[in-house]
Design a protein around this motif. Structure first.
Motif, short mmCIF file in Angstrom:
data_model
loop_
_atom_site.label_atom_id
_atom_site.label_comp_id
_atom_site.label_asym_id
_atom_site.label_seq_id
_atom_site.Cartn_x
_atom_site.Cartn_y
_atom_site.Cartn_z
N ILE A 1 0.84 -1.18 0.00
CA ILE A 1 0.00 0.00 0.00
C ILE A 1 0.89 1.24 0.00
O ILE A 1 1.73 1.42 0.88
CB ILE A 1 -0.93 0.03 1.24
CG1 ILE A 1 -1.84 -1.20 1.26
CG2 ILE A 1 -1.76 1.31 1.26
CD1 ILE A 1 -2.66 -1.32 2.54
N GLU B 1 0.32 4.90 0.47
CA GLU B 1 -0.72 5.82 0.93
C GLU B 1 -0.19 6.66 2.09
O GLU B 1 0.25 6.10 3.10
CB GLU B 1 -1.95 5.01 1.37
CG GLU B 1 -3.01 5.77 2.13
CD GLU B 1 -3.70 6.82 1.28
OE1 GLU B 1 -3.42 8.02 1.53
OE2 GLU B 1 -4.49 6.46 0.39
N LEU C 1 -6.90 0.35 5.56
CA LEU C 1 -6.69 -0.62 4.48
C LEU C 1 -5.81 -1.78 4.96
O LEU C 1 -6.10 -2.95 4.67
CB LEU C 1 -6.03 0.07 3.29
CG LEU C 1 -6.88 1.06 2.49
CD1 LEU C 1 -6.02 1.80 1.47
CD2 LEU C 1 -8.03 0.35 1.79
N LYS C 2 -4.76 -1.44 5.67
CA LYS C 2 -3.84 -2.47 6.15
C LYS C 2 -4.53 -3.43 7.10
O LYS C 2 -4.36 -4.66 7.00
CB LYS C 2 -2.64 -1.81 6.84
CG LYS C 2 -1.57 -2.79 7.28
CD LYS C 2 -0.37 -2.03 7.86
CE LYS C 2 0.72 -3.00 8.30
NZ LYS C 2 1.90 -2.29 8.86
N TYR D 1 -7.82 -4.08 7.39
CA TYR D 1 -8.85 -4.88 6.71
C TYR D 1 -8.22 -6.00 5.88
O TYR D 1 -8.63 -7.17 5.98
CB TYR D 1 -9.71 -4.00 5.80
CG TYR D 1 -10.67 -4.80 4.96
CD1 TYR D 1 -11.84 -5.30 5.49
CD2 TYR D 1 -10.37 -5.08 3.62
CE1 TYR D 1 -12.71 -6.06 4.72
CE2 TYR D 1 -11.24 -5.84 2.84
CZ TYR D 1 -12.40 -6.32 3.39
OH TYR D 1 -13.25 -7.08 2.62
N ARG E 1 2.81 -1.12 4.26
CA ARG E 1 2.43 0.23 3.82
C ARG E 1 3.62 1.17 3.88
O ARG E 1 4.39 1.16 4.84
CB ARG E 1 1.30 0.78 4.69
CG ARG E 1 0.82 2.17 4.24
CD ARG E 1 -0.37 2.65 5.03
NE ARG E 1 0.00 3.19 6.33
CZ ARG E 1 0.29 4.47 6.56
NH1 ARG E 1 0.26 5.34 5.56
NH2 ARG E 1 0.60 4.89 7.77
N LYS F 1 -12.19 6.79 -4.14
CA LYS F 1 -12.61 6.89 -2.74
C LYS F 1 -13.85 7.78 -2.66
O LYS F 1 -13.96 8.76 -3.41
CB LYS F 1 -11.49 7.53 -1.90
CG LYS F 1 -10.17 6.76 -1.90
CD LYS F 1 -9.12 7.56 -1.16
CE LYS F 1 -7.76 6.90 -1.19
NZ LYS F 1 -6.71 7.72 -0.55
N MET G 1 -14.97 -1.87 0.95
CA MET G 1 -13.83 -2.74 1.19
C MET G 1 -14.01 -4.09 0.51
O MET G 1 -13.06 -4.70 0.02
CB MET G 1 -13.63 -2.95 2.70
CG MET G 1 -13.08 -1.73 3.42
SD MET G 1 -11.40 -1.36 2.87
CE MET G 1 -10.91 -0.14 4.10
N LEU H 1 -13.02 -3.63 -3.03
CA LEU H 1 -11.57 -3.58 -3.12
C LEU H 1 -10.98 -4.97 -3.11
O LEU H 1 -10.13 -5.32 -3.94
CB LEU H 1 -10.99 -2.76 -1.97
CG LEU H 1 -9.46 -2.75 -1.86
CD1 LEU H 1 -8.83 -2.06 -3.06
CD2 LEU H 1 -9.02 -2.07 -0.56
N LYS H 2 -11.44 -5.80 -2.17
CA LYS H 2 -10.94 -7.17 -2.09
C LYS H 2 -11.23 -7.93 -3.39
O LYS H 2 -10.36 -8.65 -3.91
CB LYS H 2 -11.58 -7.89 -0.91
CG LYS H 2 -11.16 -9.35 -0.78
CD LYS H 2 -11.91 -10.05 0.34
CE LYS H 2 -11.57 -11.55 0.38
NZ LYS H 2 -12.35 -12.25 1.42
#
Length: 243
Positions: free
Chosen positions: A6, A8, A17-18, A20, A30, A101, A105, A108-109
């Motif tokens: 990631i 970000e 994000l990390k 999840y 990240r 955004k 989620m 995204l997955k």
């Protein structure tokens, strides 16, 4: 487990994000700057990259192009920028997908898994030993789940290929076809298809989805009035079938 890098700089979004993805059985690392991403690329060796376009030290599209020159792994843009020009620039710079955004989620997955699936299939084909029958088995099994060879999507060039011939396709039609192509057999509601192209087609609605699907049928079906591949699921939406 798949490894996700990631890039970000927003701490809240980055850590969300990390957390999840870690809970979804991804190995996650990240970084906050473009400079740090190059070290992470070599040290962490990701299977997929999530890249924000707004970073403190480098333009995101420029970084995407630099990363693409150094690695073939999928690059998924996650950004507040949702203009058509931003999407086109990022995809032209080597990104494989673009998610604006805020986003789900779960979506995204799903997009990460779709990119990994395509990447693994491509690597299987490229690295297959010519004289190793057993080594060919994973590639054959992977290919069994892909759409028929008469229809292909070239993700790098954003091109639809039907019977080995490129077919003209609009940006919105490509996004819909990419969703169908990634999840053959899955039923998509009109709302899901609207969300797939929202931000690209500013005036998208149920009617425009029907128009896009009608145009896609004309481009891939032998008989668009009796479609065998893009099927209507009455009261729900559409699905793409492999026959």
């Amino acid at each position: 487990m798949p490894r996700v890098l990631i890039i970000e700089d927003d701490t809240i979004i980055g850590e969300m994000l990390k957390l999840y993805l870690s809970e979804e059985d991804f190995v996650v690392h990240r970084v906050e700057t473009g400079h740090d991403s190059f070290h992470a690329l070599d040290a962490f060796k990701p299977d997929v990259i999530l890249l924000d376009l707004i970073l403190p030290d480098v333009d995101g599209a420029e970084l995407c192009s630099l990363l693409r020159n150094r690695t073939p792994v999928p690059i998924l843009i996650v950004s507040m920028k949702n203009k058509v020009t931003d999407r086109i620039q990022a995809l032209s710079s080597g990104a494989d997908d673009y998610l604006s955004k805020p986003f789900s989620m779960q979506e995204l997955k799903a997009r990460i898994i779709a990119q990994l699936r395509r990447s693994q299939t491509r690597l299987s084909r490229e690295n297959l030993p010519a004289d190793a029958a057993e080594a060919a088995k994973p590639a054959r099994e992977a290919a069994a789940h892909l759409p028929e060879p008469w229809l292909e999507l070239d993700m790098d060039r954003r091109t639809l290929i039907v019977q080995n011939q490129p077919v003209d396709i609009t940006f919105s039609e490509f996004e819909i076809m990419k969703l169908f192509y990634s999840y053959p057999g899955k039923v998509f509601s009109r709302d899901e298809l609207i969300n797939a192209i929202r931000g690209i087609d500013s005036f998208v609605n149920d009617r425009s989805i029907d128009v896009h699907v009608t145009n896609l049928r004309k481009k891939i079906e032998l008989n668009p009035k009796q479609p065998k591949h893009i099927k209507t699921v009455w009261g729900v939406g559409y699905k793409f079938e492999i026959m």
